[in-house]
Design a protein around this motif. Structure first.
Motif, mmCIF file in Angstrom:
data_model
loop_
_atom_site.group_PDB
_atom_site.id
_atom_site.type_symbol
_atom_site.label_atom_id
_atom_site.label_comp_id
_atom_site.label_asym_id
_atom_site.label_seq_id
_atom_site.Cartn_x
_atom_site.Cartn_y
_atom_site.Cartn_z
ATOM 1 N N PHE A 78 -2.270 -19.286 -5.488
ATOM 2 C CA PHE A 78 -2.179 -17.838 -5.669
ATOM 3 C C PHE A 78 -3.491 -17.166 -5.273
ATOM 4 C CE2 PHE A 78 -2.757 -14.003 -8.240
ATOM 5 C CZ PHE A 78 -1.602 -13.302 -7.918
ATOM 6 N N GLU A 79 -4.618 -17.754 -5.669
ATOM 7 C CA GLU A 79 -5.914 -17.186 -5.321
ATOM 8 C C GLU A 79 -6.161 -17.248 -3.813
ATOM 9 O OE1 GLU A 79 -8.263 -15.650 -7.326
ATOM 10 O OE2 GLU A 79 -6.672 -15.704 -8.815
ATOM 11 N N MET A 80 -5.681 -18.312 -3.177
ATOM 12 C CA MET A 80 -5.860 -18.427 -1.737
ATOM 13 C C MET A 80 -5.039 -17.370 -0.998
ATOM 14 S SD MET A 80 -5.605 -21.853 0.565
ATOM 15 C CE MET A 80 -6.146 -21.866 2.277
ATOM 16 N N ILE A 81 -3.780 -17.213 -1.401
ATOM 17 C CA ILE A 81 -2.928 -16.188 -0.791
ATOM 18 C C ILE A 81 -3.497 -14.796 -1.072
ATOM 19 C CG2 ILE A 81 -0.632 -15.129 -0.857
ATOM 20 C CD1 ILE A 81 0.457 -17.958 -1.513
ATOM 21 N N SER A 82 -3.972 -14.590 -2.310
ATOM 22 C CA SER A 82 -4.561 -13.297 -2.669
ATOM 23 C C SER A 82 -5.828 -13.027 -1.874
ATOM 24 C CB SER A 82 -4.874 -13.265 -4.171
ATOM 25 O OG SER A 82 -3.696 -13.424 -4.932
ATOM 26 N N GLY A 83 -6.604 -14.086 -1.607
ATOM 27 C CA GLY A 83 -7.814 -13.923 -0.809
ATOM 28 C C GLY A 83 -7.501 -13.447 0.602
ATOM 29 N N ILE A 84 -6.450 -14.024 1.191
ATOM 30 C CA ILE A 84 -6.029 -13.587 2.526
ATOM 31 C C ILE A 84 -5.537 -12.141 2.472
ATOM 32 C CG2 ILE A 84 -4.355 -13.991 4.369
ATOM 33 C CD1 ILE A 84 -4.426 -16.984 3.554
ATOM 34 N N PHE A 85 -4.742 -11.828 1.441
ATOM 35 C CA PHE A 85 -4.243 -10.458 1.263
ATOM 36 C C PHE A 85 -5.407 -9.488 1.074
ATOM 37 C CE2 PHE A 85 -3.016 -6.954 -1.499
ATOM 38 C CZ PHE A 85 -1.867 -6.473 -0.877
ATOM 39 N N ASN A 86 -6.408 -9.906 0.330
ATOM 40 C CA ASN A 86 -7.573 -9.069 0.070
ATOM 41 C C ASN A 86 -8.276 -8.683 1.369
ATOM 42 O OD1 ASN A 86 -9.903 -7.906 -1.256
ATOM 43 N ND2 ASN A 86 -10.938 -9.861 -0.993
ATOM 44 N N VAL A 87 -8.501 -9.669 2.233
ATOM 45 C CA VAL A 87 -9.175 -9.400 3.505
ATOM 46 C C VAL A 87 -8.310 -8.497 4.393
ATOM 47 C CG1 VAL A 87 -10.079 -10.443 5.606
ATOM 48 C CG2 VAL A 87 -10.487 -11.543 3.403
ATOM 49 N N CYS A 88 -7.009 -8.796 4.442
ATOM 50 C CA CYS A 88 -6.107 -7.964 5.251
ATOM 51 C C CYS A 88 -6.095 -6.525 4.750
ATOM 52 C CB CYS A 88 -4.691 -8.544 5.229
ATOM 53 S SG CYS A 88 -4.523 -10.127 6.081
ATOM 54 N N PHE A 89 -6.030 -6.366 3.430
ATOM 55 C CA PHE A 89 -5.959 -5.018 2.876
ATOM 56 C C PHE A 89 -7.274 -4.275 3.024
ATOM 57 C CE2 PHE A 89 -4.235 -1.794 0.074
ATOM 58 C CZ PHE A 89 -2.885 -1.861 0.412
ATOM 59 N N PHE A 90 -8.358 -5.028 3.050
ATOM 60 C CA PHE A 90 -9.652 -4.415 3.337
ATOM 61 C C PHE A 90 -9.633 -3.735 4.704
ATOM 62 C CE2 PHE A 90 -13.516 -5.255 5.863
ATOM 63 C CZ PHE A 90 -14.394 -4.376 5.249
ATOM 64 N N PHE A 91 -9.125 -4.454 5.707
ATOM 65 C CA PHE A 91 -9.076 -3.883 7.057
ATOM 66 C C PHE A 91 -8.073 -2.733 7.153
ATOM 67 C CE2 PHE A 91 -10.973 -8.030 8.201
ATOM 68 C CZ PHE A 91 -12.074 -7.563 8.911
ATOM 69 N N ILE A 92 -6.974 -2.814 6.409
ATOM 70 C CA ILE A 92 -6.004 -1.717 6.399
ATOM 71 C C ILE A 92 -6.638 -0.450 5.830
ATOM 72 C CG2 ILE A 92 -3.870 -0.901 5.314
ATOM 73 C CD1 ILE A 92 -2.827 -3.787 5.500
ATOM 74 N N LEU B 73 -9.880 0.196 5.594
ATOM 75 C CA LEU B 73 -10.948 0.606 6.511
ATOM 76 C C LEU B 73 -10.373 1.406 7.684
ATOM 77 C CD1 LEU B 73 -14.072 -0.230 6.467
ATOM 78 C CD2 LEU B 73 -13.479 -1.754 8.349
ATOM 79 N N ALA B 74 -9.322 0.851 8.299
ATOM 80 C CA ALA B 74 -8.734 1.503 9.464
ATOM 81 C C ALA B 74 -8.097 2.840 9.100
ATOM 82 C CB ALA B 74 -7.687 0.576 10.100
ATOM 83 N N SER B 75 -7.435 2.906 7.947
ATOM 84 C CA SER B 75 -6.772 4.145 7.529
ATOM 85 C C SER B 75 -7.789 5.266 7.338
ATOM 86 C CB SER B 75 -5.995 3.911 6.232
ATOM 87 O OG SER B 75 -4.985 2.946 6.404
ATOM 88 N N LEU B 76 -8.895 4.963 6.676
ATOM 89 C CA LEU B 76 -9.901 5.998 6.437
ATOM 90 C C LEU B 76 -10.581 6.445 7.731
ATOM 91 C CD1 LEU B 76 -11.493 4.694 3.107
ATOM 92 C CD2 LEU B 76 -10.070 6.725 3.406
ATOM 93 N N TRP B 77 -10.907 5.497 8.599
ATOM 94 C CA TRP B 77 -11.564 5.865 9.853
ATOM 95 C C TRP B 77 -10.628 6.655 10.769
ATOM 96 C CZ3 TRP B 77 -16.531 5.830 11.346
ATOM 97 C CH2 TRP B 77 -17.435 5.079 10.600
ATOM 98 N N ALA B 78 -9.323 6.334 10.691
ATOM 99 C CA ALA B 78 -8.371 6.991 11.586
ATOM 100 C C ALA B 78 -7.970 8.381 11.099
ATOM 101 C CB ALA B 78 -7.121 6.126 11.747
ATOM 102 N N LEU B 79 -7.898 8.558 9.770
ATOM 103 C CA LEU B 79 -7.300 9.784 9.232
ATOM 104 C C LEU B 79 -8.289 10.730 8.566
ATOM 105 C CD1 LEU B 79 -4.148 8.120 7.579
ATOM 106 C CD2 LEU B 79 -4.251 9.319 9.783
ATOM 107 N N SER B 80 -9.432 10.231 8.148
ATOM 108 C CA SER B 80 -10.322 11.054 7.327
ATOM 109 C C SER B 80 -11.250 11.922 8.167
ATOM 110 C CB SER B 80 -11.160 10.150 6.424
ATOM 111 O OG SER B 80 -12.083 10.906 5.693
ATOM 112 N N PRO B 81 -11.577 13.120 7.682
ATOM 113 C CA PRO B 81 -12.663 13.908 8.292
ATOM 114 C C PRO B 81 -13.975 13.129 8.164
ATOM 115 C CG PRO B 81 -11.360 15.239 6.783
ATOM 116 C CD PRO B 81 -10.929 13.832 6.568
#
Length: 517
Positions: free
Chosen positions: A194-208, A210-218
């Motif tokens: 569970f921690e391994m899967i969560s770790g992968i999810f954590n990194v993926c969600f970090f990039f999501i 990051l990308a959302s804020l850079w793409a949409l935010s002033p």
């Protein structure tokens, strides 16, 4: 590389005076076996994911940004992070070297016992054991409470009428604890995966995120990075700047938590120190990138300080969509859940270790023969944190619980000062024998730097973050810490010095035999 390299010298294990090493608890071999029969479930990738999830620094930089913006502003937010990550890496490197020598659940207090001067070894270890255990228990409770506040802020995105009351916070905490307990007792085999899967999810969600804020935010201009603000009431900019560092320090409190899983890790001498260092480096990189992103995408500071949750407000304003902010907030909620589940496992292992060494009642130092889990320590940890969470009832500002949980930072930093000091003393007198993972010639300078950094940051931990001080804004860290340590020292003179014999060396022998498996 011979096996002799990894054995502790007679000086280091407390036989300098010619007497045998004392053994606490029952000396019967079968009793010791029942205290050490956990399974080695964690491979290195799983342990690394556990370490990465333990901090989730990129989220912590958001949940704790309020206090940094109150003291110092964006400039302190970024530059203090660089200072803190440098200090934490030095601290972690020193402790990782020790984890490779003795990868045991008790961690700091075992190392303290083996490296402290023989004359004062028992007393220093007693203080170390209690400071570490108390710090971890209240840190876990505080982390759960902080998670619930984020969950409630996410709920308020689409349900503005939702009220964050003390009883709701307590209900969330208790429900989470019971779920963690069920998993840790009956389904612990799934935790590494569970921690391994969560770790992968954590990194993926970090990039999501990051990308959302850079793409949409002033965007704020480059000059915003150097913006200073002082809304705390402190007239002295130097004090204000250092107080801005406290929330970032808190994000790395308990950085050695993965070491407490050492007895359940494969090839612990190599995997534990590598996982701890890898987890901090990964979180340092993600944390810094997210700090830069938050500064670039941040709404006006006054609006951030007025929001119930600056992180959630930044997500809503930055993305311009309640739906996107809710999705990101929900992902953050899951990540926080995963992180605190790993933290619960770590704290319960420390509870188990401290009990089998006589700090807590020996009843809690038992490992269940069927599940191969320290069930009694898990239940004790759950019960204590449930009782602490009841302090939220009837206090919308969570003053009572915050007063108790403020103990964690100072208690754990004391534990780092103790171990760094005794190891520095050993390096400069008897020397230490290193193991597979070691610092080589950098051991002494890093030890000194880590100790200086730890002592310096401890100066600021008890300071109130805002002025004037009121019951709700006071930093109770100093008074609560003083009261707790007075009780610990009093217990030593009343009972400990007459009855407590130190860590169980038979346990160490068994753990060391299995450490390379």
């Amino acid at each position: 590389m011979g096996e002799e390299k990894f054995e502790l010298s007679r000086v280091q294990v407390g036989e300098q005076d010619g007497s045998s090493t004392p053994v606490s608890g029952d000396g019967d071999d079968s009793s010791v076996e029942r205290q050490t029969r956990t399974r080695k479930l964690f491979s290195f990738p799983q342990l690394l994911a556990f370490a990465i999830m333990y901090f989730i620094t990129w989220i912590g930089m958001g949940t704790g940004m309020f206090f940094t913006l109150v003291n110092g502003g964006p400039a302190a937010y970024m530059f203090n992070f660089l200072i803190v990550i440098t200090g934490v890496l030095a601290q972690a490197a020193c402790l990782a070297e020790l984890a490779s020598i003795i990868p045991i659940a008790g961690a700091q207090y075992y190392w303290t016992y083996h490296f402290a001067p023989p004359k004062h070894r028992l007393f220093i270890t007693w203080v170390q054991g209690w400071a570490t255990w108390l710090g971890y228990v209240v840190m876990f409770c505080s982390a759960l409470n902080a998670n619930v506040i984020v969950v409630q802020a996410v709920i308020q995105i689409t349900n503005p009428e939702y009220e964050t009351t003390g009883w709701r916070t307590t209900l969330f905490v208790v429900f989470t604890l019971f779920l963690f307990t069920i998993i840790n007792v009956w389904f612990f085999r799934i935790v590494p995966w569970f921690e391994m899967i969560s770790g992968i999810f954590n990194v993926c969600f970090f990039f999501i995120t990051l990308a959302s804020l850079w793409a949409l935010s002033p965007r704020n201009g480059p000059e915003f990075f150097l913006t200073k603000s002082n809304n705390s009431g402190w007239d002295n900019d130097f004090v204000s700047w250092n107080l801005a560092m406290l929330s970032q320090i808190w994000c790395f409190i308990g950085f050695e938590g993965v070491i407490h899983m050492g007895e359940e890790a494969k090839d612990a001498r190599r995997s534990v120190p590598k996982a701890m260092m890898g987890g901090i480096i990964a979180n340092g990189i993600m944390g810094f990138l997210m700090v830069v992103t938050f500064i670039v995408c941040m709404p006006p500071i006054e609006e951030m300080l007025a929001a119930p949750s600056p992180l959630v407000y930044l997500l809503v304003r930055g993305t311009g969509s309640d739906t996107i902010a809710t999705v990101i907030g929900s992902g953050i909620t899951f990540t926080l859940f995963s992180a605190t589940m790993g933290m619960f496992a770590s704290v319960s292992r420390l509870t188990w270790a401290w009990a089998r060494d006589g700090g807590l009642p020996a009843y809690f130092g038992h490992v269940d023969g069927k599940n191969r889990v320290p069930v009694r320590a898990v239940l004790l940890t759950c019960s204590i944190v449930v009782l602490l969470s009841l302090l939220n009832l009837g206090t919308a500002a969570y003053v009572a619980l915050n007063a108790v949980s403020s103990l964690s930072s100072l208690a754990l930093y004391l534990s780092y000062v103790i171990i760094l000091s005794v190891v520095l003393h050993a390096r400069m007198t008897t020397g230490i024998r290193v193991s597979e993972w070691n610092l080589g010639r950098w051991g002494l300078p890093l030890n000194i730097f880590a100790l200086v950094y730890t002592l310096y940051t401890m100066i600021w931990l008890p300071f109130p973050t805002t002025l004037p001080v009121s019951a709700s804004s006071m930093n109770y860290c100093g008074p609560v810490f003083a009261a707790a340590m007075s009780g610990v020292i009093g217990a030593w003179f009343v009972w400990g010095r007459h009855h407590w014999q130190g860590p169980n060396e038979k346990v160490v022998e068994i753990v060391m035999r299995l450490a390379s498996m």
